[in-house]
Motif scaffolding. Structure first.
Motif, PDB file in Angstrom:
ATOM      1  N   LEU A 293       0.827  -1.213   0.000  1.00  0.00           N
ATOM      2  CA  LEU A 293       0.000   0.000   0.000  1.00  0.00           C
ATOM      3  C   LEU A 293       0.858   1.258   0.000  1.00  0.00           C
ATOM      4  O   LEU A 293       0.575   2.238  -0.704  1.00  0.00           O
ATOM      5  N   ARG A 294       1.919   1.223   0.805  1.00  0.00           N
ATOM      6  CA  ARG A 294       2.793   2.402   0.867  1.00  0.00           C
ATOM      7  C   ARG A 294       3.506   2.614  -0.466  1.00  0.00           C
ATOM      8  O   ARG A 294       3.668   3.760  -0.925  1.00  0.00           O
ATOM      9  N   THR A 295       3.934   1.534  -1.098  1.00  0.00           N
ATOM     10  CA  THR A 295       4.606   1.650  -2.403  1.00  0.00           C
ATOM     11  C   THR A 295       3.647   2.195  -3.448  1.00  0.00           C
ATOM     12  O   THR A 295       4.034   3.021  -4.286  1.00  0.00           O
ATOM     13  N   GLU A 296       2.393   1.721  -3.417  1.00  0.00           N
ATOM     14  CA  GLU A 296       1.397   2.259  -4.347  1.00  0.00           C
ATOM     15  C   GLU A 296       1.240   3.761  -4.157  1.00  0.00           C
ATOM     16  O   GLU A 296       1.142   4.526  -5.137  1.00  0.00           O
ATOM     17  N   GLY A 297       1.208   4.210  -2.904  1.00  0.00           N
ATOM     18  CA  GLY A 297       1.099   5.643  -2.625  1.00  0.00           C
ATOM     19  C   GLY A 297       2.290   6.406  -3.163  1.00  0.00           C
ATOM     20  O   GLY A 297       2.140   7.495  -3.752  1.00  0.00           O
TER      21      GLY A 297
ATOM     22  N   LEU B 123       4.440   9.922  -7.658  1.00  0.00           N
ATOM     23  CA  LEU B 123       5.374  10.164  -8.749  1.00  0.00           C
ATOM     24  C   LEU B 123       4.673  10.661 -10.011  1.00  0.00           C
ATOM     25  O   LEU B 123       5.195  11.506 -10.734  1.00  0.00           O
ATOM     26  N   VAL B 124       3.467  10.127 -10.277  1.00  0.00           N
ATOM     27  CA  VAL B 124       2.754  10.547 -11.495  1.00  0.00           C
ATOM     28  C   VAL B 124       1.962  11.827 -11.262  1.00  0.00           C
ATOM     29  O   VAL B 124       1.389  12.377 -12.208  1.00  0.00           O
TER      30      VAL B 124
ATOM     31  N   SER C 280      -3.815   1.471 -13.618  1.00  0.00           N
ATOM     32  CA  SER C 280      -3.893   1.045 -12.216  1.00  0.00           C
ATOM     33  C   SER C 280      -3.413  -0.383 -12.030  1.00  0.00           C
ATOM     34  O   SER C 280      -2.790  -0.706 -11.012  1.00  0.00           O
ATOM     35  N   ASN C 281      -3.688  -1.260 -13.020  1.00  0.00           N
ATOM     36  CA  ASN C 281      -3.233  -2.647 -12.899  1.00  0.00           C
ATOM     37  C   ASN C 281      -1.713  -2.721 -12.895  1.00  0.00           C
ATOM     38  O   ASN C 281      -1.111  -3.449 -12.101  1.00  0.00           O
ATOM     39  N   GLU C 282      -1.085  -1.966 -13.791  1.00  0.00           N
ATOM     40  CA  GLU C 282       0.372  -1.963 -13.835  1.00  0.00           C
ATOM     41  C   GLU C 282       0.935  -1.384 -12.536  1.00  0.00           C
ATOM     42  O   GLU C 282       1.946  -1.869 -12.014  1.00  0.00           O
ATOM     43  N   MET C 283       0.262  -0.355 -11.996  1.00  0.00           N
ATOM     44  CA  MET C 283       0.711   0.247 -10.745  1.00  0.00           C
ATOM     45  C   MET C 283       0.667  -0.788  -9.619  1.00  0.00           C
ATOM     46  O   MET C 283       1.611  -0.906  -8.823  1.00  0.00           O
ATOM     47  N   GLN C 284      -0.398  -1.555  -9.558  1.00  0.00           N
ATOM     48  CA  GLN C 284      -0.529  -2.573  -8.508  1.00  0.00           C
ATOM     49  C   GLN C 284       0.497  -3.687  -8.690  1.00  0.00           C
ATOM     50  O   GLN C 284       1.064  -4.189  -7.718  1.00  0.00           O
ATOM     51  N   GLU C 285       0.745  -4.069  -9.954  1.00  0.00           N
ATOM     52  CA  GLU C 285       1.726  -5.114 -10.212  1.00  0.00           C
ATOM     53  C   GLU C 285       3.123  -4.674  -9.784  1.00  0.00           C
ATOM     54  O   GLU C 285       3.872  -5.435  -9.173  1.00  0.00           O
ATOM     55  N   ARG C 286       3.480  -3.421 -10.136  1.00  0.00           N
ATOM     56  CA  ARG C 286       4.808  -2.925  -9.755  1.00  0.00           C
ATOM     57  C   ARG C 286       4.911  -2.815  -8.231  1.00  0.00           C
ATOM     58  O   ARG C 286       5.948  -3.128  -7.646  1.00  0.00           O
ATOM     59  N   ALA C 287       3.834  -2.336  -7.596  1.00  0.00           N
ATOM     60  CA  ALA C 287       3.849  -2.203  -6.136  1.00  0.00           C
ATOM     61  C   ALA C 287       4.008  -3.557  -5.469  1.00  0.00           C
ATOM     62  O   ALA C 287       4.770  -3.716  -4.498  1.00  0.00           O
ATOM     63  N   ALA C 288       3.298  -4.557  -5.971  1.00  0.00           N
ATOM     64  CA  ALA C 288       3.404  -5.904  -5.398  1.00  0.00           C
ATOM     65  C   ALA C 288       4.796  -6.467  -5.587  1.00  0.00           C
ATOM     66  O   ALA C 288       5.355  -7.111  -4.683  1.00  0.00           O
TER      67      ALA C 288
END
Length: 849
Positions: A286-290, A295-296, A303-311
């Motif tokens: 969650l913190r990485t997603e934030g 950054l953007v 959003s899917n790519e954002m969640q994948e990168r965060a995970a």
């Protein structure tokens, strides 16, 4: 046990009271601690300082933490306390020593003995009560300072004077400086600090950076100084261990703690953390997603790519912060471990509590209607070697198991001498039997209500099932508006089976299908509203995790089994194919065949089906091909509540007739038992019928002294039920008037010889539609003699064979298949049962409709 039933919180346990996972965790953490002790550098290595600072990383820096990983309630705190208790004294604990040696844990004992000589435990850092702004670095240093103060106060005045006060003063000064710098460094890590005036801000930034230089080196000097100047009782060259509890209950702090530990890593300070890495990884994600969203700067993004990168980032960071090789995993207890758990060292276990709770069961034998929860859940444990699937909900966390034990204790009457002797037990049973019904109802209401409430809590605690479905399940178990369950159109059971060809019996091939998986599903989509399958006949749903499924099925079974009608609809077992399936296939391997499924009684609980499946498999494994007898014996054992008995004695004629006589001569008082008894009598009668190809000795069942046939014949409803079922099979074999296989013709003669002959004559009459054989067909129809009929058919077939009239030829070949069965043969079943089960014309009509 007191009257308050207050749960005892985490305590140190004896070695034998630990679960297997907890034992493994104690061993793993002790091994990591010993490794850390061995890795403490020698004094000359520790104090070597170059003349100028080298811009190099520490080449021998190692992770200094052990992580006891598990869901809430799995006993992490108990592992911490037990490890402390086993290593806190200079003298070995002989009770631990004997237990470890009995368990052949010789290396573990040696490691623990070494830890007693080197480990100094700091005060536990409990993460749960920490406020949001807590300075974790200061909290760690405060515990070191407290340990130092305790060591100084323990020194007598003369010893303190001889202990190089200048050295101690230097250590204290360095520690105080570290504590001052901790506040500044934490402000930097926490993102707070001086604002307003730019010049003040610049000074603060420089001060914070300076305070954060070489933290782990400065902390190493402080701890080495403490180890050098202080004496601890029985401890030399100490390793300071900081236990951290409830790590996952402080999401706002858990990441900061892991990063801080990595920043201040030093050989003489070791952290033992109890928590859940899954929660920590979720927080990190969650913190990485934030961070990525910032950054953007609010621009549109995938959003899917954002969640994948965060995970991805979160998983890699967790691997870095908490190495997988330094995690000791605590899983949920196995059922046997949960049953052994007890709130107090000499208290009653969960298994004992289950045995203490007794209630009357709807479908139990009339002369013995009571059953304990232990019997209800654990089946014939000694013989079968397992428990019902509905017992698996008990195999949760240690905290849940303790709660179950204390919860059930409220429903147990005090044990006295009057109820512990055989005579006292008999008197207690009679008193319970004579108690007013409303008292029994009230007891059942309270028991069911408390169990449902706790199962609801367990469902809410399970993170695997989506929240919305968890809420639906708990709503179904809600007792606030009344104790009545309604699972209709919401849940269904599905099972997979293994198929195995067994043998040929007469004209049938007997095939067995043993289930290897059964799952409980919660309906979704249109199925959740109307309970209707889709266009392909399949139901849509999501499988419920096994432990929750076990709890829900237990709630169902208990509600069905208690007096009082606690289920608003028919049992979930109705309309569901459960348990083993044995099928006698007439015409196996051919284009057209007729399957005859071996019947089962109308059990209302999943428990009964599972118990039958256990005992059938055991009997089938040693029945020497007498599968029909194994099937019937398993049914009778379950229905009569008899324990499994193996070997030849278990399948003996004497035992069979004893159980069969009990069932035939029972006079049920309750409707549920009456329905079950009738279905058992019906099932056994159908097993005796030749179409089942069971291989049973009919004479063993029709003995007048047993009363089996008399019990059925006295109930015209049962006789009609058996006849109609046989008529259904006959209609299936003779579907559309075309029985094209020899096996199916044999089947029809086995069910109703007279109707099979009538069917033959109807087929002969059908030959009159062929002009070239019309006269011969009329002669055939009028012929009475058996031999004449088939001689004429053979002659006619030879004549037609030369004309290549395939349709007519096929009809003649079908008629010739009747030859072996047309002549009257002995049908032992019809003969010994006086023909009462042969279907009549009305039965065929009803079965056809």
């Amino acid at each position: 046990m007191t009257d308050h039933f207050r749960r005892l919180e985490a305590i140190p346990l004896s070695w034998n009271d630990l679960s297997n996972d907890q034992k493994n965790a104690v061993e793993a953490v002790s091994a990591w601690l010993v490794n850390a002790i061995d890795a403490i550098p020698a004094r000359q290595e520790r104090h070597f300082r170059p003349a100028y600072p080298l811009p190099l990383l520490d080449h021998n820096r190692r992770s200094q933490l052990a992580f006891i990983d598990g869901d809430r309630g799995t006993g992490k705190s108990s592992v911490l306390l037990t490890l402390q208790n086993m290593t806190i004294s200079a003298e070995p604990d002989h009770s631990y020593a004997s237990d470890l040696y009995e368990d052949h844990k010789f290396n573990a004992f040696e490691r623990l003995d070494k830890l007693r000589q080197h480990v100094v435990w700091l005060e536990t850092l409990d993460m749960e009560p920490l406020s949001r702004g807590t300075n974790l670095f200061a909290a760690i240093l405060a515990r070191i300072a407290k340990m130092l103060d305790a060591g100084l106060h323990g020194l007598p005045p003369i010893a303190a004077a001889l202990e190089k006060p200048d050295g101690l003063a230097d250590v204290l000064a360095k520690l105080h400086q570290l504590q001052n710098d901790a506040a500044i460094v934490w402000d930097r890590m926490d993102g707070t600090g001086q604002g307003g005036d730019p010049q003040a801000r610049a000074l603060w930034v420089m001060q914070a950076e300076k305070a954060g230089l070489d933290l782990h080196g400065r902390l190493t000097e402080v701890l080495d100084g403490i180890a050098r100047h202080l004496r601890f009782d029985g401890v030399e060259n100490p390793l300071f261990v900081l236990p951290v509890d409830d790590f996952d209950l402080a999401p706002a702090h858990c990441l900061e703690l892991l990063r801080l530990i990595r920043m201040i890593t030093t050989p003489r300070l070791f952290f033992v953390i109890a928590g859940n890495t899954r929660i920590a990884e979720s927080v990190l994600k969650l913190r990485t997603e934030g961070d990525l969203l910032r950054l953007v700067e609010g621009k549109p993004s995938d959003s899917n790519e954002m969640q994948e990168r965060a995970a991805e980032i979160a998983a890699n960071n967790m691997r870095k912060l908490v190495p997988p090789g330094q995690r000791a995993m605590l899983k949920r207890l196995r059922l046997e471990e949960a049953l052994r758990i007890r709130a107090e060292p000499r208290g009653r276990s969960l298994r004992d509590r289950l045995a203490d709770i007794r209630f009357e069961v709807n479908q139990a034998p009339t002369d013995n209607p009571e059953m304990s929860l232990s019997q209800f859940l654990l089946l014939d444990e000694k013989a079968v070697g397992g428990a019902s699937m509905t017992a698996e909900w008990l195999a949760g966390t240690p905290r849940q198991a303790l709660d179950y034990a204390e919860m059930l204790a409220k429903f147990v009457r005090p044990r006295t001498q009057a109820t512990t002797t055989d005579k006292g037990k008999s008197r207690a049973r009679n008193m319970a039997k004579d108690a007013p019904r409303h008292i029994q109802y009230r007891h059942d209401d309270q028991l069911l209500s408390v169990l449902l409430e706790d199962i609801g809590r367990q469902i809410k605690e399970d993170w695997i099932l989506p929240y919305a479905l968890r809420q639906r399940l708990t709503d179904k178990l809600d007792t606030s508006l009344g104790i009545s369950l309604d699972f209709q159109n919401q849940l269904y059971v599905d099972q997979s089976a293994l198929r195995e060809e067994l043998k040929t019996s007469g004209g049938a091939t007997v095939i067995i299908s043993n289930p290897y998986f059964a799952g409980l599903f919660i309906t979704t989509g249109r199925d959740s509203a109307g309970g209707q399958p889709d266009t392909e006949g399949k139901r849509s749903g999501i499988e419920i995790p096994r432990q929750i499924a076990s709890a829900v099925l237990f709630a169902h079974d208990l509600a069905v089994s208690l007096w009082g009608g606690y289920l608003r609809h028919s049992a979930l077992t109705y309309g569901t194919e459960l348990g083993p399936k044995v099928t006698a296939v007439w015409g196996y391997g051919q284009k057209k065949n007729t399957p005859v499924v071996w019947p089962l009684p109308e059990w209302w609980t999943f428990r009964d089906y599972e118990r039958f499946a256990h005992q059938w498999r055991l009997h089938a494994a040693q029945c020497d091909g007498r599968y029909g007898l194994a099937w019937v014996m398993a049914i009778l054992e379950v229905v009569c509540n008899e324990a499994y008995e193996g070997g030849n004695e278990g399948l003996s004629k004497t035992r069979l007739q004893r159980l069969l006589s009990c069932m035939a001569n029972e006079k049920p008082k309750r409707m549920a038992r009456r329905v079950l008894r009738d279905s058992v009598l019906t099932a056994i009668a159908l097993m005796l019928a030749p179409e089942s190809a069971s291989g049973l000795d009919v004479s063993a069942f029709t003995d007048e002294t047993i009363g089996f046939i008399r019990a059925i014949s006295n109930q015209p409803t049962l006789v009609g039920r058996i006849r109609r079922r046989r008529a259904q099979i006959w209609n299936q074999a003779n579907y559309q008037g075309i029985a094209i296989t020899k096996q199916e013709i044999e089947l029809c003669f086995a069910i109703s010889p007279e109707r099979a002959k009538k069917d033959f004559n109807d087929r002969v009459r059908g030959l009159t539609r062929y002009a070239q054989v019309e006269k011969q067909a009329e002669l055939l129809r009028k012929s009475i003699d058996y031999n004449t009929k088939f001689t004429m058919l053979k002659t006619l077939k030879n004549q037609i064979n030369a004309t290549h009239q395939d349709d007519l030829l096929n009809n003649l070949e079908t008629l010739l298949l009747y030859e072996d069965y047309y002549k009257d043969k002995q049908n032992k079943f019809n003969e010994l049962c006086n023909g009462i089960f042969i279907p009549e014309e009305d039965d065929f009509i009803i079965a056809g409709n």
